[in-house]
Scaffold this motif. Structure first.
Motif, mmCIF file in Angstrom:
data_model
loop_
_atom_site.group_PDB
_atom_site.id
_atom_site.type_symbol
_atom_site.label_atom_id
_atom_site.label_comp_id
_atom_site.label_asym_id
_atom_site.label_seq_id
_atom_site.Cartn_x
_atom_site.Cartn_y
_atom_site.Cartn_z
ATOM 1 N N UNK A 181 -8.101 7.260 16.470
ATOM 2 C CA UNK A 181 -8.463 6.227 17.437
ATOM 3 C C UNK A 181 -7.451 5.090 17.506
ATOM 4 N N UNK A 182 -6.386 5.160 16.699
ATOM 5 C CA UNK A 182 -5.437 4.048 16.614
ATOM 6 C C UNK A 182 -4.033 4.562 16.959
ATOM 7 N N UNK A 183 -3.670 4.611 18.232
ATOM 8 C CA UNK A 183 -2.319 5.076 18.577
ATOM 9 C C UNK A 183 -1.254 4.184 17.939
ATOM 10 N N UNK A 184 -0.433 4.774 17.099
ATOM 11 C CA UNK A 184 0.584 4.026 16.357
ATOM 12 C C UNK A 184 1.566 3.372 17.325
ATOM 13 N N UNK A 185 1.768 2.084 17.152
ATOM 14 C CA UNK A 185 2.701 1.365 18.000
ATOM 15 C C UNK A 185 2.113 0.865 19.299
ATOM 16 N N UNK A 186 0.897 1.295 19.619
ATOM 17 C CA UNK A 186 0.248 0.853 20.853
ATOM 18 C C UNK A 186 -0.842 -0.181 20.581
ATOM 19 N N UNK A 187 -1.692 0.101 19.600
ATOM 20 C CA UNK A 187 -2.761 -0.843 19.263
ATOM 21 C C UNK A 187 -2.626 -1.340 17.823
ATOM 22 N N UNK A 188 -1.648 -0.813 17.115
ATOM 23 C CA UNK A 188 -1.479 -1.207 15.730
ATOM 24 C C UNK A 188 -0.556 -0.265 14.996
ATOM 25 N N UNK A 189 -0.811 -0.119 13.702
ATOM 26 C CA UNK A 189 0.047 0.672 12.820
ATOM 27 C C UNK A 189 -0.784 1.753 12.137
ATOM 28 N N UNK A 190 -0.174 2.932 12.011
ATOM 29 C CA UNK A 190 -0.731 4.005 11.188
ATOM 30 C C UNK A 190 0.299 4.292 10.105
ATOM 31 N N UNK A 191 -0.081 4.084 8.844
ATOM 32 C CA UNK A 191 0.883 4.166 7.748
ATOM 33 C C UNK A 191 0.314 4.992 6.600
ATOM 34 N N UNK A 192 1.166 5.348 5.675
ATOM 35 C CA UNK A 192 0.721 6.034 4.470
ATOM 36 C C UNK A 192 -0.092 5.067 3.602
ATOM 37 N N UNK A 193 -1.032 5.592 2.820
ATOM 38 C CA UNK A 193 -1.865 4.718 1.973
ATOM 39 C C UNK A 193 -1.147 4.291 0.694
ATOM 40 N N UNK A 194 -0.027 3.596 0.875
ATOM 41 C CA UNK A 194 0.743 3.088 -0.264
ATOM 42 C C UNK A 194 1.007 1.598 -0.059
ATOM 43 N N UNK A 195 1.140 0.838 -1.144
ATOM 44 C CA UNK A 195 1.423 -0.591 -0.993
ATOM 45 C C UNK A 195 2.685 -0.869 -0.183
ATOM 46 N N UNK A 196 3.738 -0.087 -0.408
ATOM 47 C CA UNK A 196 4.998 -0.359 0.306
ATOM 48 C C UNK A 196 4.861 -0.114 1.801
ATOM 49 N N UNK A 197 4.217 1.005 2.180
ATOM 50 C CA UNK A 197 4.071 1.304 3.606
ATOM 51 C C UNK A 197 3.254 0.228 4.307
ATOM 52 N N UNK A 198 2.198 -0.239 3.647
ATOM 53 C CA UNK A 198 1.365 -1.291 4.230
ATOM 54 C C UNK A 198 2.158 -2.595 4.325
ATOM 55 N N UNK A 199 2.861 -2.943 3.261
ATOM 56 C CA UNK A 199 3.645 -4.179 3.273
ATOM 57 C C UNK A 199 4.721 -4.137 4.352
#
Length: 375
Positions: free
Chosen positions: A317-335
């Motif tokens: 439900x969250x198109x990456x780059x359109x409504x937000x970010x889809x990232x790996x579940x790691x601290x670095x990816x989120x940061x």
């Protein structure tokens, strides 16, 4: 006009499931159907409930017909509820199924109702394989699912789980509808004032019950990133602990995060939800596993960008780059994503994408899907 009964959490119980079921009842009524809700007099024994209380302290809805009658651990109440509905012969029964623990009660009631050879029994299956697995999950789940005529899932991952368990009944994926029952959007300065927050900071929001699979620990590790420490940004943690808070407190102390947090770790009443979402620059869901999330649909309603991890059905439900970010579940990816969001000032761009996307999540489509799988 169909006669519809929804069986699941509702007032005086609190939480997202109750909110959803009450909104679904209104959607059936808007479609011209007669609808009522049958809910629990006892949902969980206290020793199984991780929060402070199962019951709402707010006034109940005055526009809905809610019967409080099912005790999840008392088979006599199952028989009474099933017999009453068997005799009433509603056209459609909708069960809300989210936990194997509910399998015996809901499965028995469904079987009792089906003896009238008229009522169609369908389930909204939030989870088929639970986030936190326990012995006996599969047989309890199978007992309930085998009593249904059809299913609606709110993520493709749960639909795949149904097929993996070899259930052949009609099943349909229908995205979680918009949570539009928490009030109107507010201007950010108004929401910040309502929460007593300093407008010189930006705010990220982690919202909802705190459980291990929701990844607050990953988010705290990400928030300790030196790049984020340089930004005037704070993290709002809004939700009740459903497990031991000690590991999270240890991370907060280890990374010296206290001054960068806004704590609201009690149950958030419905009338304050708008303030928390409208005060936030972005809503962050750092889950370790998931099926779907009602938090996303609150964020859509309040037109807030989102960061989700690429697990389960969250990214659907969250198109990456359109409504937000889809990232790996790691601290670095989120940061990395959080730094990009602030350094490139992406809030307005992503909020516009949310506004355009939110129109797809309709309650009338959910009603239509439930009727379709009923056959």
């Amino acid at each position: 006009m169909a006669r519809v009964v929804i069986i699941g959490p509702a007032y005086p119980l609190r939480g997202g499931l109750a909110t959803y079921n009450e909104r679904l009842a209104r959607a059936f009524r808007e479609a011209g159907d007669e609808v009522r809700i049958v809910t629990f007099s006892l949902q969980y024994p206290d020793f199984l409930f991780p929060g402070q209380t199962q019951f709402s302290t707010e006034a109940g809805p005055t526009d809905l017909d809610i019967e409080v009658s099912i005790n999840s651990v008392n088979p006599v109440s199952w028989w009474k509820a099933g017999e009453k509905l068997r005799r009433e012969k509603p056209d459609l029964i909708i069960f809300r199924f989210w936990l194997p623990f509910m399998g015996p009660a809901l499965g028995y009631i469904a079987r009792r109702i089906r003896r009238n050879r008229h009522t169609r029994v369908v389930a909204i299956t939030d989870n088929v394989i639970p986030h936190e697995k326990r012995p006996g999950d599969r047989p309890l789940t199978r007992y309930f699912l085998s009593a249904c005529h059809g299913f609606v899932t709110m993520s493709r991952a749960v639909l795949a789980d149904l097929r993996r368990l070899h259930f052949k009944q009609p099943a349909q994926y229908q995205p979680h509808p918009l949570y539009d029952n928490f009030g109107a959007l507010k201007a950010k300065p108004v929401a910040l004032q309502g929460l007593g927050l300093d407008p010189k900071y930006g705010y990220l929001l982690f919202f909802g019950f705190i459980r291990a699979y929701k990844g607050l620990d990953i988010l705290l590790e990400a928030f300790a990133d030196p790049r984020l420490q340089q930004l005037p940004v704070k993290l709002i943690i809004a939700g009740e602990y459903y497990e031991d808070a000690a590991p999270y407190e240890a991370l907060i102390k280890q990374h010296n995060l206290e001054s960068r947090l806004v704590r609201a770790t009690d149950f958030i009443p419905n009338e304050k939800v708008a303030d928390y979402f409208c005060a936030a620059d972005m809503v962050v869901q750092p889950y370790k596993n998931a099926t779907q999330s009602g938090v996303s649909q609150i964020a859509y309603h309040f037109e807030r960008p989102m960061l989700v991890t690429d697990v389960g059905g969250l990214a659907e439900l969250i198109p990456d780059g359109e409504v937000g970010y889809v990232v790996k579940p790691t601290p670095k990816a989120i940061a990395d994503a959080l730094v990009d969001f602030y350094e490139h000032q992406r809030e307005s761009e992503l909020a516009a994408g949310v506004w355009a996307k939110k129109k797809e999540f309709s309650w009338s489509e959910m009603v239509a899907a439930l009727k379709a799988v009923a056959g």
